[in-house]
Design a protein around this motif. Structure first.
Motif, short mmCIF file in Angstrom:
data_model
loop_
_atom_site.label_atom_id
_atom_site.label_comp_id
_atom_site.label_asym_id
_atom_site.label_seq_id
_atom_site.Cartn_x
_atom_site.Cartn_y
_atom_site.Cartn_z
N ALA A 185 42.25 47.69 36.00
CA ALA A 185 41.35 46.55 36.20
C ALA A 185 41.35 45.66 34.95
O ALA A 185 41.40 44.42 35.06
CB ALA A 185 39.93 47.04 36.50
N SER A 186 41.31 46.27 33.77
CA SER A 186 41.30 45.50 32.52
C SER A 186 42.63 44.80 32.28
O SER A 186 42.66 43.64 31.86
CB SER A 186 40.97 46.43 31.35
OG SER A 186 39.72 47.05 31.52
N GLU A 187 43.73 45.49 32.55
CA GLU A 187 45.04 44.89 32.34
C GLU A 187 45.24 43.70 33.27
O GLU A 187 45.71 42.64 32.85
CB GLU A 187 46.14 45.92 32.58
CG GLU A 187 47.54 45.38 32.30
CD GLU A 187 48.65 46.38 32.57
OE1 GLU A 187 49.74 46.19 32.00
OE2 GLU A 187 48.43 47.34 33.34
N VAL A 227 46.47 38.82 44.85
CA VAL A 227 47.60 39.66 44.42
C VAL A 227 47.12 40.76 43.48
O VAL A 227 47.45 41.94 43.64
CB VAL A 227 48.69 38.80 43.75
CG1 VAL A 227 49.59 39.66 42.87
CG2 VAL A 227 49.52 38.09 44.80
N PHE A 228 46.33 40.38 42.47
CA PHE A 228 45.87 41.38 41.51
C PHE A 228 44.91 42.38 42.15
O PHE A 228 44.92 43.57 41.79
CB PHE A 228 45.23 40.71 40.30
CG PHE A 228 46.24 40.16 39.32
CD1 PHE A 228 47.14 41.01 38.70
CD2 PHE A 228 46.30 38.81 39.04
CE1 PHE A 228 48.08 40.52 37.81
CE2 PHE A 228 47.24 38.30 38.14
CZ PHE A 228 48.14 39.16 37.52
N ARG A 229 44.12 41.94 43.12
CA ARG A 229 43.25 42.89 43.80
C ARG A 229 44.07 43.88 44.63
O ARG A 229 43.78 45.08 44.66
CB ARG A 229 42.24 42.14 44.68
CG ARG A 229 41.13 41.49 43.88
CD ARG A 229 39.97 41.04 44.74
NE ARG A 229 40.26 39.81 45.47
CZ ARG A 229 39.97 38.59 45.01
NH1 ARG A 229 39.40 38.43 43.83
NH2 ARG A 229 40.23 37.51 45.75
N LEU A 283 37.80 43.85 40.71
CA LEU A 283 38.32 42.50 40.46
C LEU A 283 37.83 41.51 41.53
O LEU A 283 38.41 40.44 41.71
CB LEU A 283 39.86 42.52 40.44
CG LEU A 283 40.49 43.42 39.38
CD1 LEU A 283 42.02 43.38 39.48
CD2 LEU A 283 40.04 43.01 37.98
N ALA A 284 36.74 41.84 42.18
CA ALA A 284 36.21 40.98 43.24
C ALA A 284 35.79 39.61 42.73
O ALA A 284 35.75 38.64 43.49
CB ALA A 284 35.02 41.67 43.92
#
Length: 365
Positions: free
Chosen positions: A94-96, A302-304, A362-363
């Motif tokens: 999540a942090s990255e 994409v990241f989620r 990451l919402a």
């Protein structure tokens, strides 16, 4: 405070400042630890809000690598029993990805000096920059197929935006890309000789900035292009038609057969096909699915999606087995769950796209 990332501010002729961030873990090829991610996010956020900072320069300490990826060994040590939640892994990814997203949407010119090895998490940092600089010694790759992960850190985004089927090819084979490949594939913006690093920084410091994002981006662009030099020949460009032909099939098994058929007299194709052949069948399916599913997703979506996939990988056996075989015990012989692409059940792959938590971290992106 940790010195795993070093920060510096350099004055410009116009009275502004350049922020310089240097990954400082050369013994591990500047692999991204959780601490390094936090340091970068905090400082980059601070610089973005500082009117005196007109651009940011991101680089790695040492001659060998900008960043060889995330700290996979640290992840391995955190591994919980299969199928169980892993708070460290959940927080790490999540942090990255939050940091990678910040780079993509950064409101000031951001230069990545991508010298040496750039793999995995390093690609995530590089691809978020507005000016991605490669040198004659740059070596880029997303080699996750060798360890049972998949091309994360936004790979679903940037591999989908390369010419033809080159992104799919890179994800399936983990092929090493030189500066010419990076430019041809749209994974870099300019090639500058590595011995010009100090001169480029000096030219930026001597420049007159306006404190306006659009004007300052033009200043940075001109400074970098003034130092540009021709890149080495691109093996990907030279083999573009063959790559497209091999990867343009309706199903992954058909693509797999075509990739293995490339193992002829061409040594470059032999290496790529051999890596694919020895790689993780689970990863091959994740690459295929991530690129299909992400075609019309936003960057945040994409990241989620990738966060779900990465956390699921840590809850399944192949990721830890790949890390064990290649990075921990180094026997080079991972015992992946499935020996062939045809053996992997569809429902098994579907499970990697499920959110294991009731609320997505990451919402808010």
């Amino acid at each position: 405070m940790s010195d795993s990332v070093l920060f510096e501010e350099r004055a410009t002729a116009s009275g502004h400042r350049i922020g310089i961030a240097r990954l400082n873990s050369p013994r591990s090829l500047n692999s991204l630890s959780r601490t390094m991610i936090s340091l970068l996010e905090d400082k980059l956020t601070e610089w973005e809000q500082d009117d005196g900072i007109v651009c940011v320069w991101l680089e790695g300490e040492g001659e060998r690598a900008f960043c060889a990826g995330g700290d996979i060994v640290e992840m391995y040590r955190s591994m919980t029993p299969l199928g169980e939640a892993n708070p460290f892994i959940e927080d790490y990814f999540a942090s990255e990805y939050r940091l990678d997203y910040l780079l993509h949407v950064y409101e000031k010119p951001l230069i990545c000096w991508a010298h040496g090895v750039v793999m995995g998490g390093g690609m995530g940092l590089m691809q978020g920059a507005s000016q991605r600089v490669v040198t004659e010694k740059s070596r880029l790759a997303m080699p996750e197929i060798t360890i049972g992960l998949y091309p994360d850190v936004g790979g679903s985004w940037f591999l989908n935006r390369t010419p033809g089927k080159t992104g799919l090819f890179a994800g399936l084979t983990g092929v090493h890309l030189n500066a010419g490949d990076a430019l041809f594939m749209g994974l870099a913006d300019v090639c500058i000789p590595s011995d010009q690093r100090d001169a480029v920084l000096a030219s930026l410091a001597a420049a007159t900035f306006a404190g306006d994002e659009t004007q300052d981006a033009a200043v940075v662009h001109r400074c970098l292009r003034a130092a540009a030099a021709p890149a080495p020949a691109s093996p990907v460009r030279e083999r573009f038609d063959e790559i497209n032909q091999a990867c343009d099939h309706a199903t992954l098994p058909e693509v797999a057969a075509a990739l293995l058929a490339l193992k002829g007299d061409d040594e470059w194709f032999q290496r790529a096909a051999s890596t694919f052949e020895r790689g993780c069948a689970q990863t091959a399916w994740l690459v295929w699915e991530q690129l299909q599913r992400a075609r019309y997703l936003s960057l945040a979506e994409v990241f989620r999606m990738e966060w779900c996939m990465s956390v699921q990988c840590a809850m399944h056996a192949d990721f830890r087995e790949g890390v064990r075989a290649l990075l921990i015990e180094k026997d080079g012989n991972p015992a992946f769950r499935y020996t062939s692409i045809e053996d992997v059940p569809r429902a098994y792959i579907e499970g990697f796209f499920a959110n294991p938590l009731p609320h997505h971290p990451l919402a808010d992106l």
